[in-house]
Design a protein around this motif. Structure first.
Motif, mmCIF file in Angstrom:
data_model
loop_
_atom_site.group_PDB
_atom_site.id
_atom_site.type_symbol
_atom_site.label_atom_id
_atom_site.label_comp_id
_atom_site.label_asym_id
_atom_site.label_seq_id
_atom_site.Cartn_x
_atom_site.Cartn_y
_atom_site.Cartn_z
ATOM 1 N N GLY A 409 0.811 -1.202 0.000
ATOM 2 C CA GLY A 409 0.000 0.000 0.000
ATOM 3 C C GLY A 409 0.849 1.258 0.000
ATOM 4 N N ASN A 410 0.566 2.186 0.937
ATOM 5 C CA ASN A 410 1.326 3.439 0.995
ATOM 6 C C ASN A 410 2.595 3.311 1.822
ATOM 7 O OD1 ASN A 410 0.311 3.304 3.577
ATOM 8 N ND2 ASN A 410 -0.379 5.430 3.648
ATOM 9 N N GLY A 411 2.934 2.087 2.234
ATOM 10 C CA GLY A 411 4.212 1.835 2.896
ATOM 11 C C GLY A 411 4.250 2.155 4.374
ATOM 12 N N LYS A 412 3.093 2.105 5.047
ATOM 13 C CA LYS A 412 3.089 2.541 6.449
ATOM 14 C C LYS A 412 3.877 1.610 7.373
ATOM 15 C CE LYS A 412 -1.320 0.573 8.091
ATOM 16 N NZ LYS A 412 -2.624 0.907 8.693
ATOM 17 N N ILE A 423 11.569 -4.112 1.956
ATOM 18 C CA ILE A 423 11.210 -3.754 0.582
ATOM 19 C C ILE A 423 9.743 -4.093 0.383
ATOM 20 C CG2 ILE A 423 11.932 -5.984 -0.384
ATOM 21 C CD1 ILE A 423 12.895 -4.328 -2.865
ATOM 22 N N GLY A 424 9.024 -3.203 -0.305
ATOM 23 C CA GLY A 424 7.595 -3.408 -0.512
ATOM 24 C C GLY A 424 7.245 -3.588 -1.964
ATOM 25 N N CYS A 425 6.133 -4.271 -2.215
ATOM 26 C CA CYS A 425 5.590 -4.337 -3.578
ATOM 27 C C CYS A 425 4.073 -4.233 -3.500
ATOM 28 C CB CYS A 425 6.031 -5.603 -4.307
ATOM 29 S SG CYS A 425 5.198 -7.103 -3.826
ATOM 30 N N ASP A 426 3.485 -3.671 -4.535
ATOM 31 C CA ASP A 426 2.034 -3.509 -4.594
ATOM 32 C C ASP A 426 1.619 -3.448 -6.057
ATOM 33 O OD1 ASP A 426 -0.136 -2.544 -2.295
ATOM 34 O OD2 ASP A 426 -0.720 -2.012 -4.338
ATOM 35 N N ARG A 427 0.386 -3.900 -6.356
ATOM 36 C CA ARG A 427 -0.105 -3.854 -7.732
ATOM 37 C C ARG A 427 -0.402 -2.424 -8.179
ATOM 38 N NH1 ARG A 427 -2.196 -7.960 -11.165
ATOM 39 N NH2 ARG A 427 -2.882 -6.190 -12.397
ATOM 40 N N SER A 428 -0.668 -1.523 -7.227
ATOM 41 C CA SER A 428 -1.038 -0.159 -7.575
ATOM 42 C C SER A 428 0.204 0.712 -7.773
ATOM 43 C CB SER A 428 -1.914 0.449 -6.480
ATOM 44 O OG SER A 428 -2.046 1.849 -6.668
ATOM 45 N N LYS A 429 0.400 1.206 -8.981
ATOM 46 C CA LYS A 429 1.534 2.092 -9.261
ATOM 47 C C LYS A 429 1.410 3.384 -8.467
ATOM 48 C CE LYS A 429 3.903 4.583 -12.982
ATOM 49 N NZ LYS A 429 3.867 5.884 -12.254
ATOM 50 N N ASN A 430 0.187 3.884 -8.328
ATOM 51 C CA ASN A 430 0.002 5.141 -7.607
ATOM 52 C C ASN A 430 0.361 5.005 -6.135
ATOM 53 O OD1 ASN A 430 -0.801 6.479 -9.910
ATOM 54 N ND2 ASN A 430 -2.973 6.069 -9.601
ATOM 55 N N LEU A 431 0.054 3.860 -5.525
ATOM 56 C CA LEU A 431 0.442 3.640 -4.129
ATOM 57 C C LEU A 431 1.957 3.465 -4.013
ATOM 58 C CD1 LEU A 431 -2.445 1.331 -2.847
ATOM 59 C CD2 LEU A 431 -1.939 3.657 -2.100
#
Length: 624
Positions: A409-412, A423-431
């Motif tokens: 998500g927004n990396g909280k 390290i994070g990953c998410d399907r949403s490019k905007n997030l």
């Protein structure tokens, strides 16, 4: 070539391998070599490389990753590998028919771990029929096309500089993938083609006789840009006959999933349904195709990325006969997002429970991925406070642990413990972009296929992600992917929304906030959420578990989509200046014991702990 130059090239090859595969070269001799400049990506065929490396001993395995400039060789003994290592470093070879010279460089590696190839299915509605015409029929059909001296052909040649093209029945317009229905061409289809179509109808290969034909002649290296033939222009079936040579055609789903399909010489491709209306098809411009080595490129079907069975196939001149039936009425297909007949029309399509992987992917694309792209900024503004038990898990990890937040998500949670490498990953490019603004390490990725090396993480977290997958198989696959990332002894923390929003006389934070905040965005109770149609559900309990949960977007886009409706606020309220879009997100809410049971069904992991936390079922997995 002098030794210093060879050593410099070896070191460069080592860095390339580490960057591409995460594989480290070793200074001591092993049975395994990696050979640079000897890959499918730079024009080396399996036959040529195998012939070369077999000069130095028994080859137990030859792995050639697609589109990479290196290959892996396993010899029967360390002595044989050492002999090859000495001989191959600095050895010059001429690549196949291209005449290009390359210099090989080798390094030792320990055991090579590369992902097992997973067979891929043809896109739904796609059929390839082999040997649909005889060699004699092929010759006659090719001879029926006169490429010389025809004015129409010359005009077409000016339009399409990279290939010869001729039209019959109606002219196919490449600028918009359409036809002028009011301007039929004189003469109709060639007689031999009409006879071929009668044969196809009799054999049951097609349901309707086409009235438009486009003949294309491709020289090696030429291709077709990815496209969908305009819906309003042609009926469902589009068929293409490959003559003169085989080719690999690439199909791509809107979610990014691609399938490479081998079209053998004298085969017929039939596109109908989803493969015709939703997937793009095209041919990548190149002089060689990557194909299955065991079938010498003649096997009909998908090209599986099996690094132990791939080679190169040099393209030859191919002629395609593509037949279409001109449509006389607007298209009313079930894919309005890509249908020109239905553009601008507001269609409230209620999703049904998916019956297969493709339907599941489409549902998630429309009711999860698209939604989070739209609401990302507003969603992020509501996500400040980390949940205490997740913080406790992250702070309990040893200093220096490598941790993946899958669905960040927004990396909280990415900055909770400064002693970890997260390290994070998410399907949403905007997030993911929002994570970048916070200087967190994150990338766009799918939770079903995370581009991180197996066994490289000390821990993983998956917070409020797996409940967005719409079938039990896909939810289980997401858990499997978390386990794959973990090293032995590593742990994964998983949170999913619970059906039980009141548990042991305690109300979840969602129910508490519902009473204190009338504008609360997330409502899981049945008064706000829409259920998926029950007539398509496996049973009533599943129906209760699959919901569309609304998100009231504030200060965001005014776009409208199939999964968006408009809510009008009472006059005089702060929001009454205009309509507020409402997006619906798909959720599978888990009942007690469901998440734990799914985890226990997997081999190689054990459930270390399971608990309920503020409206969520939670599990800590350990990899054995």
């Amino acid at each position: 070539m002098n030794k210093k130059k060879i050593m410099r090239k070896q070191v460069r090859a080592q860095h390339t391998l580490m960057r591409h595969e995460g594989i480290e070269c070793v200074s001591h001799a092993t049975q395994n070599l990696v050979i640079a400049n000897a890959g499918l990506g730079n024009g080396m065929s399996r036959h040529q490389l195998l012939k070369t490396v077999e000069e130095y001993g028994l080859v137990e395995a030859l792995l050639m990753p697609p589109n990479k400039p290196y290959s892996f060789v396993k010899y029967g003994s360390t002595e044989e590998a050492k002999k090859a290592f000495d001989a191959l470093n600095g050895r010059e070879l001429t690549l196949g028919d291209s005449g290009q010279n390359v210099v090989l460089y080798s390094n030792f590696v320990e055991k090579v771990f590369l992902k097992n190839a997973v067979p891929t299915n043809l896109p739904p509605g796609l059929v390839v029929i082999e040997k649909v015409v005889s060699p004699e029929e092929e010759r006659r059909m090719l001879e029926s096309i006169d490429w010389m001296g025809d004015e129409d052909a010359q005009n077409a040649q000016k339009t399409l500089r990279h290939r010869n093209v001729k039209h019959f029945g109606y002219e196919f317009r490449y600028d918009n993938n359409n036809v002028d229905k009011d301007k039929p061409l004189p003469g109709g289809l060639p007689e031999i083609c009409s006879l071929f179509l009668e044969k196809c109808l009799k054999q049951g290969y097609i349901k309707h006789k086409p009235d438009q034909l486009t003949v294309n002649q491709y020289e090696p290296g030429q291709g077709i840009p990815p496209h969908i033939d305009t819906h309003s222009a042609f009926e469902d079936e589009i068929i293409s006959l490959s003559l003169g040579a085989e080719i690999v055609m690439d199909f791509k789903h809107p979610d990014g999933h691609t399938v490479a399909v081998m079209l053998p010489r004298c085969s017929l491709l039939v596109m109908s349904g989803e493969s015709r209306y939703l997937w793009t098809h095209g041919i990548t411009p190149r002089k060689y195709d990557i194909i299955q080595a065991s079938e010498l490129g003649q096997k009909v079907g998908t090209i599986t990325a099996d690094v132990g069975d791939l080679t190169l196939n040099q393209r030859k001149t191919r002629t395609s006969f593509t037949f279409r039936k001109v449509r006389r009425s607007p298209c009313n297909c079930i894919y309005p997002s890509v249908c020109d007949s239905q553009k601008g029309q507001k269609r409230q399509i209620q999703p049904s429970f998916p019956h297969n992987e493709m339907e599941a992917s489409e549902l998630e694309q429309e009711y999860v991925h698209k939604v989070y792209e739209e609401i990302a900024t507003h969603f992020s503004s509501t996500r400040h406070s980390p949940w205490p038990r997740i913080v406790e898990f992250l702070r309990s990890l040893p200093e220096g642990s490598i941790v993946a937040d899958v669905g960040c998500g927004n990396g909280k949670y990415l900055g909770i413990n400064k002693d970890l490498y997260m390290i994070g990953c998410d399907r949403s490019k905007n997030l993911v972009d929002i994570c970048g603004e916070k200087n967190f390490q994150a990338f766009v990725g799918d939770a079903l296929s995370v581009p991180i090396r197996s066994g490289s993480c000390d821990a993983c977290i998956s917070i409020a992600v797996i409940h967005h997958f719409s079938t039990a198989e896909r939810r289980l696959a997401a858990i499997c992917e978390l386990a794959r990332l973990l090293r032995p002894g590593g742990t994964a923390l998983i949170y999913v929304w619970a059906m039980e929003q009141e548990y042991k006389n305690q109300k979840s934070k969602y129910l508490k906030e519902k009473h204190s905040n009338k504008d609360k965005e997330e409502e899981i109770n049945s008064g706000m959420a829409q259920r998926l149609p029950g007539d398509q559900m496996p049973d009533s309990s599943s129906q209760d578990s699959d919901l569309l949960v609304p998100w009231h977007l504030k200060g965001g886009t005014k776009k409208r989509r199939e999964n968006v409706e408009t809510v009008l606020f009472p006059a005089g309220s702060k929001e009454s200046q205009g309509p507020s879009p409402v997006f619906h997100r798909y959720y599978h809410v888990f009942c007690e014991g469901e998440l734990e049971a799914a985890c226990r069904s997997l081999d190689g992991v054990r459930v270390q702990k399971s608990y309920y936390d503020q409206g969520n079922w939670c599990v800590v997995l350990e990899k054995l």
